[in-house]
Write a protein that holds these residues in place. Structure first.
Motif, PDB file in Angstrom:
ATOM      1  N   GLU A   7       0.849  -1.199   0.000  1.00  0.00           N
ATOM      2  CA  GLU A   7       0.000   0.000   0.000  1.00  0.00           C
ATOM      3  C   GLU A   7       0.874   1.234   0.000  1.00  0.00           C
ATOM      4  O   GLU A   7       1.974   1.216   0.543  1.00  0.00           O
ATOM      5  CB  GLU A   7      -0.881   0.047   1.255  1.00  0.00           C
ATOM      6  CG  GLU A   7      -1.855  -1.083   1.361  1.00  0.00           C
ATOM      7  CD  GLU A   7      -2.826  -0.907   2.539  1.00  0.00           C
ATOM      8  OE1 GLU A   7      -3.008   0.237   3.008  1.00  0.00           O
ATOM      9  OE2 GLU A   7      -3.393  -1.920   2.965  1.00  0.00           O
ATOM     10  N   ARG A   8       0.345   2.303  -0.599  1.00  0.00           N
ATOM     11  CA  ARG A   8       1.005   3.599  -0.507  1.00  0.00           C
ATOM     12  C   ARG A   8      -0.026   4.690  -0.751  1.00  0.00           C
ATOM     13  O   ARG A   8      -1.048   4.442  -1.390  1.00  0.00           O
ATOM     14  CB  ARG A   8       2.181   3.716  -1.468  1.00  0.00           C
ATOM     15  CG  ARG A   8       1.823   3.820  -2.937  1.00  0.00           C
ATOM     16  CD  ARG A   8       3.005   4.148  -3.825  1.00  0.00           C
ATOM     17  NE  ARG A   8       4.142   3.274  -3.556  1.00  0.00           N
ATOM     18  CZ  ARG A   8       5.335   3.426  -4.099  1.00  0.00           C
ATOM     19  NH1 ARG A   8       5.559   4.387  -4.931  1.00  0.00           N
ATOM     20  NH2 ARG A   8       6.316   2.600  -3.822  1.00  0.00           N
ATOM     21  N   ILE A   9       0.261   5.862  -0.224  1.00  0.00           N
ATOM     22  CA  ILE A   9      -0.608   7.013  -0.454  1.00  0.00           C
ATOM     23  C   ILE A   9      -0.014   7.802  -1.632  1.00  0.00           C
ATOM     24  O   ILE A   9       1.184   8.115  -1.630  1.00  0.00           O
ATOM     25  CB  ILE A   9      -0.683   7.927   0.802  1.00  0.00           C
ATOM     26  CG1 ILE A   9      -1.278   7.165   1.989  1.00  0.00           C
ATOM     27  CG2 ILE A   9      -1.471   9.202   0.493  1.00  0.00           C
ATOM     28  CD1 ILE A   9      -2.761   6.895   1.935  1.00  0.00           C
ATOM     29  N   VAL A 100      -8.834   9.152   0.034  1.00  0.00           N
ATOM     30  CA  VAL A 100      -8.478   9.603   1.373  1.00  0.00           C
ATOM     31  C   VAL A 100      -8.893  11.073   1.506  1.00  0.00           C
ATOM     32  O   VAL A 100      -9.428  11.499   2.511  1.00  0.00           O
ATOM     33  CB  VAL A 100      -6.954   9.437   1.636  1.00  0.00           C
ATOM     34  CG1 VAL A 100      -6.576   9.947   3.010  1.00  0.00           C
ATOM     35  CG2 VAL A 100      -6.540   7.974   1.473  1.00  0.00           C
ATOM     36  N   ARG A 106      -5.294   6.207  -1.452  1.00  0.00           N
ATOM     37  CA  ARG A 106      -4.560   5.019  -1.000  1.00  0.00           C
ATOM     38  C   ARG A 106      -4.593   4.010  -2.149  1.00  0.00           C
ATOM     39  O   ARG A 106      -5.651   3.633  -2.631  1.00  0.00           O
ATOM     40  CB  ARG A 106      -5.205   4.415   0.245  1.00  0.00           C
ATOM     41  CG  ARG A 106      -4.493   3.145   0.740  1.00  0.00           C
ATOM     42  CD  ARG A 106      -5.174   2.506   1.945  1.00  0.00           C
ATOM     43  NE  ARG A 106      -5.402   3.470   3.009  1.00  0.00           N
ATOM     44  CZ  ARG A 106      -4.484   3.854   3.900  1.00  0.00           C
ATOM     45  NH1 ARG A 106      -3.268   3.350   3.855  1.00  0.00           N
ATOM     46  NH2 ARG A 106      -4.787   4.727   4.835  1.00  0.00           N
TER      47      ARG A 106
END
Length: 153
Positions: A7-9, A100, A106
């Motif tokens: 996962e990453r933003i 988000v 996300r």
């Protein structure tokens, strides 16, 4: 079997990132996919099948990809696909985008690769987790890079 969940933003609007996963833009985030054509379209996307051609070095692999799950709402975009590669691997991947904020999303990329026979299982062991992790990280970085470029348009 190899599994992953990363996962990453990404500081980009969810809709902007989602456009990169559309058929006409897929080569921007999957440059090795040299052809991707719908062969069986289903209402609601799930069950839709595509013939995909993937170039690795000088070799081109052709396989059938099927949409297994699909969701497209203002706050969540999700697509899970599955395919069998070279009669040796059963691969499933899922791309999920969750809103988000207006310009923050996300990005979740998860999947699994299962060896179907002795050759597939052996190659998975040889390729290993480390190599797979690099492929996953490279893909996520490319999605973020293309999303940031798209946001500037």
């Amino acid at each position: 079997m190899i599994k992953w969940h990363e996962e990453r933003i990404i500081p980009v609007n969810i809709e902007t990132i989602w456009t990169l996963f559309q058929l006409e833009n897929i080569q921007r985030i999957m440059p090795n996919v040299v052809e991707n054509k719908v062969i069986e379209k289903k209402e609601g996307v799930v069950g839709t099948k595509y013939e995909q051609k993937y170039k690795e070095g000088k070799r081109i692999e052709t396989y059938i990809v099927e949409d297994l799950e699909y969701e497209n709402t203002p706050d969540k975009k999700h697509n899970r696909i599955g395919f069998t590669l070279a009669k040796a691997f059963q691969i499933e991947t899922a791309f999920t985008l969750i809103k988000v904020g207006e310009n923050e999303t996300r990005f979740i990329y998860q999947g699994q690769n299962t060896g179907l026979n002795f050759l597939g299982k052996t190659l998975l062991k040889l390729g290993g987790e480390k190599n797979n992790k690099k492929v996953v990280t490279d893909f996520m970085e490319l999605v973020e890079k293309e999303a940031l470029q798209e946001a500037k348009k």
